[in-house]
Write an enzyme that holds these catalytic residues in place. Structure first.
Site, PDB file in Angstrom:
ATOM      1  N   GLY A 124      47.642  47.588  40.708  1.00  0.00           N
ATOM      2  CA  GLY A 124      48.098  47.385  39.333  1.00  0.00           C
ATOM      3  C   GLY A 124      48.543  45.979  38.984  1.00  0.00           C
ATOM      4  O   GLY A 124      49.075  45.764  37.892  1.00  0.00           O
ATOM      5  N   TRP A 165      46.730  43.230  38.331  1.00  0.00           N
ATOM      6  CA  TRP A 165      45.987  42.706  37.169  1.00  0.00           C
ATOM      7  C   TRP A 165      46.347  43.474  35.904  1.00  0.00           C
ATOM      8  O   TRP A 165      46.392  42.907  34.814  1.00  0.00           O
ATOM      9  CB  TRP A 165      44.477  42.806  37.435  1.00  0.00           C
ATOM     10  N   ASP A 176      40.855  53.798  38.333  1.00  0.00           N
ATOM     11  CA  ASP A 176      40.688  53.711  39.776  1.00  0.00           C
ATOM     12  C   ASP A 176      40.525  55.114  40.345  1.00  0.00           C
ATOM     13  O   ASP A 176      41.025  56.090  39.769  1.00  0.00           O
ATOM     14  CB  ASP A 176      41.891  53.022  40.431  1.00  0.00           C
ATOM     15  N   ASP A 232      36.257  58.111  38.691  1.00  0.00           N
ATOM     16  CA  ASP A 232      35.145  57.237  39.050  1.00  0.00           C
ATOM     17  C   ASP A 232      34.709  56.468  37.804  1.00  0.00           C
ATOM     18  O   ASP A 232      34.329  57.075  36.800  1.00  0.00           O
ATOM     19  CB  ASP A 232      34.000  58.103  39.582  1.00  0.00           C
ATOM     20  N   ASP A 287      38.776  43.449  39.882  1.00  0.00           N
ATOM     21  CA  ASP A 287      39.143  42.709  41.095  1.00  0.00           C
ATOM     22  C   ASP A 287      38.937  43.578  42.334  1.00  0.00           C
ATOM     23  O   ASP A 287      39.491  43.315  43.390  1.00  0.00           O
ATOM     24  CB  ASP A 287      40.613  42.254  40.995  1.00  0.00           C
ATOM     25  N   LYS A 309      35.172  40.006  40.629  1.00  0.00           N
ATOM     26  CA  LYS A 309      35.231  39.311  41.917  1.00  0.00           C
ATOM     27  C   LYS A 309      33.999  39.648  42.740  1.00  0.00           C
ATOM     28  O   LYS A 309      33.585  40.810  42.794  1.00  0.00           O
ATOM     29  CB  LYS A 309      36.486  39.737  42.688  1.00  0.00           C
TER      30      LYS A 309
END
Length: 254
Positions: free
Chosen positions: A50, A52, A68, A84, A107, A147
């Protein structure tokens, strides 16, 4: 033993109440590229734990949604969805909260095996998934941040982001460890048209803009063509594409 840099950002995160040192990566990126603005609706894919999410809420102060597979501990003012990110059910839950999304950030990292080639491939696969989800939920002109780990497949992924956005950038955050292969890929200005820079199109000029440029319409998308006259039909090379309009020039000999 952790590096001094890692100690610095780890300790700073603890002091400021952030859940991970990654919070500073998003802060640096947003200061440089302006991906999230006040009032933006933001979706954070792979948001646990959490860090970000906390920063996105700070910057936006608008609707911020974290998704998530793991449960995310509540972040004040943010919405969290356990599910998902690729499933229609999860995406439907996002649209229950917000009509359009201005920024999608991710990320997430794959489970690392220690086999570099495999880990790189998994990273690219995860990043492509995030890009596909972003393409479904981003508003025209929206922004994307993900990322990735550098390797053989990296440039191909950057090129793919470049095909879906007006501008693409890559950035290594000062908060990343020096030896880390992670790099951030940024797409600005999500494109909903299939027209891309470099395309050559046969266009009917059906209007004139304020500056005297000819205007063509392709499936509701506006293209400004320098020097084209209303009523003409010309072959045009696309020189730039923005979320809501593009620019082109008449091909020589036409």
């Amino acid at each position: 033993m952790p590096t001094k840099k890692r100690d610095f950002y780890y300790n700073k995160a603890k002091q400021m109440g952030y859940r991970s040192r990654a919070a500073f990566k998003l802060k640096f990126i947003n200061e440089k590229f302006g991906l999230i603005k006040k009032g933006d609706a933001v979706v954070d894919l792979g948001a646990a734990p959490g860090g970000w999410l906390q920063v996105a809420k700070e910057i936006s102060e608008g609707t911020v949604i974290g998704v998530d597979l793991q449960r995310i501990e509540p972040v004040e003012g943010a919405v969290t969805i356990k599910g998902d990110m690729t499933s229609p059910e999860t995406q439907a839950k996002i649209f229950e909260k917000v009509e359009k999304v201005n920024a999608v950030i991710c990320d997430a990292a794959p489970n690392l095996s220690g086999n570099w080639a495999l880990d790189h491939a998994r990273s690219i696969d995860l990043s492509k998934t995030a890009l596909d989800v972003a393409a479904k939920i981003l508003a025209p002109g929206g922004n994307f941040l993900v990322k990735v780990f550098q390797g053989d497949l990296y440039q191909g992924f950057v090129d793919e982001v470049g095909r879906r956005f007006s501008r693409v950038y890559t950035y290594k955050s000062p908060a990343s460890r020096q030896q880390s292969a992670e790099i951030y890929v940024i797409g600005k200005g999500f494109l909903t048209t299939g027209i891309r820079k470099g395309d050559v199109l046969d266009l009917a000029i059906d209007g004139v803009g304020k500056n005297g440029d000819g205007i063509a319409h392709v499936d509701g998308f506006v293209i400004f063509v320098k020097g084209a006259k209303q009523g003409s039909r010309v072959k045009v090379k696309i020189t730039d594409v923005k979320p809501e309009f593009g620019f082109g020039k008449i091909e020589k000999g036409h």
